[in-house]
Structure formats: structure tokens, C-alpha cells
Design a protein around this motif. Structure first.
Motif, short mmCIF file in Angstrom:
data_model
loop_
_atom_site.label_atom_id
_atom_site.label_comp_id
_atom_site.label_asym_id
_atom_site.label_seq_id
_atom_site.Cartn_x
_atom_site.Cartn_y
_atom_site.Cartn_z
N THR A 1 0.72 -1.26 -0.07
CA THR A 1 -0.06 -0.14 -0.05
C THR A 1 0.80 1.21 -0.27
O THR A 1 0.54 2.11 -0.63
N ALA A 2 1.91 1.22 0.84
CA ALA A 2 2.85 2.64 0.79
C ALA A 2 3.50 2.56 -0.49
O ALA A 2 3.51 3.77 -1.04
N GLY A 3 4.10 1.45 -1.18
CA GLY A 3 4.65 1.58 -2.55
C GLY A 3 3.66 1.95 -3.51
O GLY A 3 4.05 2.95 -4.24
N LEU A 4 2.64 1.58 -3.49
CA LEU A 4 1.43 2.03 -4.37
C LEU A 4 1.04 3.51 -4.28
O LEU A 4 1.16 4.22 -5.20
N LEU A 5 1.00 3.96 -3.13
CA LEU A 5 0.72 5.28 -2.77
C LEU A 5 1.92 6.36 -3.39
O LEU A 5 1.67 7.48 -3.88
N ALA A 6 3.13 5.71 -3.01
CA ALA A 6 4.30 6.49 -3.45
C ALA A 6 4.10 6.57 -4.87
O ALA A 6 4.68 7.80 -5.51
N GLY A 7 4.24 5.48 -5.49
CA GLY A 7 4.26 5.43 -6.95
C GLY A 7 2.99 6.51 -7.53
O GLY A 7 3.40 7.05 -8.52
N LEU A 8 1.90 6.43 -7.07
CA LEU A 8 0.93 7.10 -7.46
C LEU A 8 1.16 8.63 -7.61
O LEU A 8 0.87 9.60 -8.31
N SER A 9 1.76 8.97 -6.37
CA SER A 9 1.97 10.29 -6.07
C SER A 9 3.25 10.89 -6.99
O SER A 9 3.11 12.07 -7.69
#
Length: 252
Positions: free
Chosen positions: A74-82
Motif C-alpha cells: 500500500t505504501a509503495g502504491l501510494l508513493a508510486g501514484l504520487s
């Protein structure tokens, strides 16, 4: 002259004592800090909350996507989307600035048609200027968009992007059509042919590695010589019956 609010030689004045920050800190109950320290130590012990999270981060370097903890995904996906949002925003600003800079160039500049490039570029400028008279857009904006589309198609096609290669092909065909339509009647064929040659040379970079030959995979047939035999065995005769019903023993 000393102020009445400050003590002299560590002694209070007028019988009053003003506590400082250290005095207030010393008056804080030590049980609160002891509980925080104890909770911090317990969370880092084996089986603690922080210890487990650290182990999950350490194991994520070697585990596959399905074995990684959900909170790390989840943290990786949020960072990637940002990061994607920031890159798209920056790309939009760059594209807007590029179009604004190209729009400053007048569509009639270098329109005398001299030289090889002028022979190809002048009919396109003239065609876009004639079409812009019937649209709510400036000729310079149309010409800037035409330049930007060709540049993106060339660069994207060089890196093998299928959409960019399609855009490059359509851009070249549209350019040939504009040149054929706006070039002088006497030199229309020569201008269009020259533009086609230039487009073909540039396509060697934009369409590099592209082939029209079908890909044939020659794989030898897999043959497994296996023989399956199915035999039906007769059921065993019951005990005490040594002969079949149709066979009678020989009697004397």
C-alpha cells in the motif's frame, strides 16, 4: 541596576521564587517516561510490533510480490501514484511552455520556400494558415502543434512505443497531403516526392526494428511413443469349484 524579577546569587528577591523549565521537568512524574520507555523496548523485542514491521521490511527485499506485507504494498502504491501525479503535472507544464514558445514563432516566417526544407515547410505553413482562417485558432498554434506531434512521434517511435509509431505514420501521411494540396501546381509532384524521401529517412529512426515479416516458430513435434494396453482379467472362481459349468469331468 538589577531587575526585581531576577534572583541575586541564586537567592529569590522579595521572597518569591520563579521556577524555570528544568524545575518543571523535575516535577513531572517519572512514571510516564518509564511507561514510554518500557513500551518502546517491548515493541522492539522479538515478537513486538516494531520488530515485526522491521522484519517485514527486511524480508521484502528477497520475497516476491505475493509474499510482501500488505502495508508495504500500500505504501509503495501510494508513493508510486504520487510520483506519477507529479510527473504528469510537470510534463503538462513543460508541454504548455513548449507550445507557448513555439506559438511565438509566426506561421509566415521563413515562408519564401527557398532551399530543400523551405520547399517542404512552406506548403505546410500556407495550408495551416489557410485552414486557421476558418477556425478559432491561430495559425501559429496549428503549426506549433504540428511540430510537436512530429517530434513526439519521432522520439517515441525511436524507443519502440507503438502509439508513437502510429502517430508518426499518420503525421507523415498528413504532411504529404498538406504539401500536395498547397504546393504550386508546377512543382507539386517534386515537393511531395522530396517530402516523402525526407519522411522515409526519418522513419529509419522512428520505426527502427519494425518488420512486416510474419514470425514463424519452428518447433519439432513432440511425440511420446507410449503404448497403453488394457486387459480384462476374468473374475476368480469361487472356492471349491475347480471346473467351469460347461466342462464336466471325465467319468469312467
Amino acid at each position: 541596576m538589577q531587575s526585581d524579577d531576577k534572583p541575586t546569587n541564586g537567592q529569590p528577591i522579595n521572597g518569591q521564587h520563579n521556577p524555570n523549565f528544568l524545575d518543571l521537568l523535575n516535577q513531572t512524574p517519572p512514571q510516564r517516561f518509564a511507561r514510554l520507555r518500557a513500551a518502546w523496548r517491548e515493541s522492539w523485542e522479538e515478537g513486538g510490533f516494531l520488530h515485526q514491521r522491521w522484519e517485514e521490511i527486511f524480508q521484502a527485499r528477497y520475497a516476491g510480490w505475493h509474499e510482501i506485507a500488505v502495508w508495504i504494498k500500500t505504501a509503495g502504491l501510494l508513493a508510486g501514484l504520487s510520483l506519477i501525479v507529479m510527473m504528469v503535472d510537470a510534463a503538462g507544464d513543460i508541454a504548455s511552455a513548449t507550445l507557448a514558445g513555439l506559438s511565438d514563432v509566426q506561421a509566415t516566417d521563413a515562408g519564401d520556400g527557398s532551399g530543400l526544407w523551405g520547399t517542404v515547410d512552406h506548403p505546410i505553413r500556407a495550408f495551416l494558415a489557410d485552414q486557421a482562417a476558418h477556425l478559432t485558432v491561430a495559425p501559429a498554434a496549428l503549426y506549433a502543434f504540428w511540430q510537436l506531434a512530429g517530434l513526439l512521434g519521432l522520439i517515441g517511435g525511436f524507443f519502440g512505443n507503438a502509439g508513437a509509431r502510429i502517430a508518426w505514420t499518420l503525421w507523415g501521411l498528413a504532411s504529404l497531403a498538406m504539401i500536395w494540396s498547397a504546393a504550386p501546381a508546377g512543382g507539386r509532384a517534386a515537393a511531395t516526392g522530396l517530402a516523402a524521401l525526407m519522411w522515409a529517412f526519418a522513419s529509419a529512426f522512428a520505426l527502427r526494428g519494425l518488420t512486416l515479416r510474419p514470425i514463424v516458430h519452428n518447433h519439432p513435434p513432440q511425440f511420446n511413443p507410449e503404448l497403453h494396453l488394457h486387459a480384462t482379467l476374468p473374475a476368480p472362481s469361487p472356492a471349491g469349484d475347480d471346473f467351469d459349468d460347461n466342462v464336466h469331468p471325465l467319468q469312467r
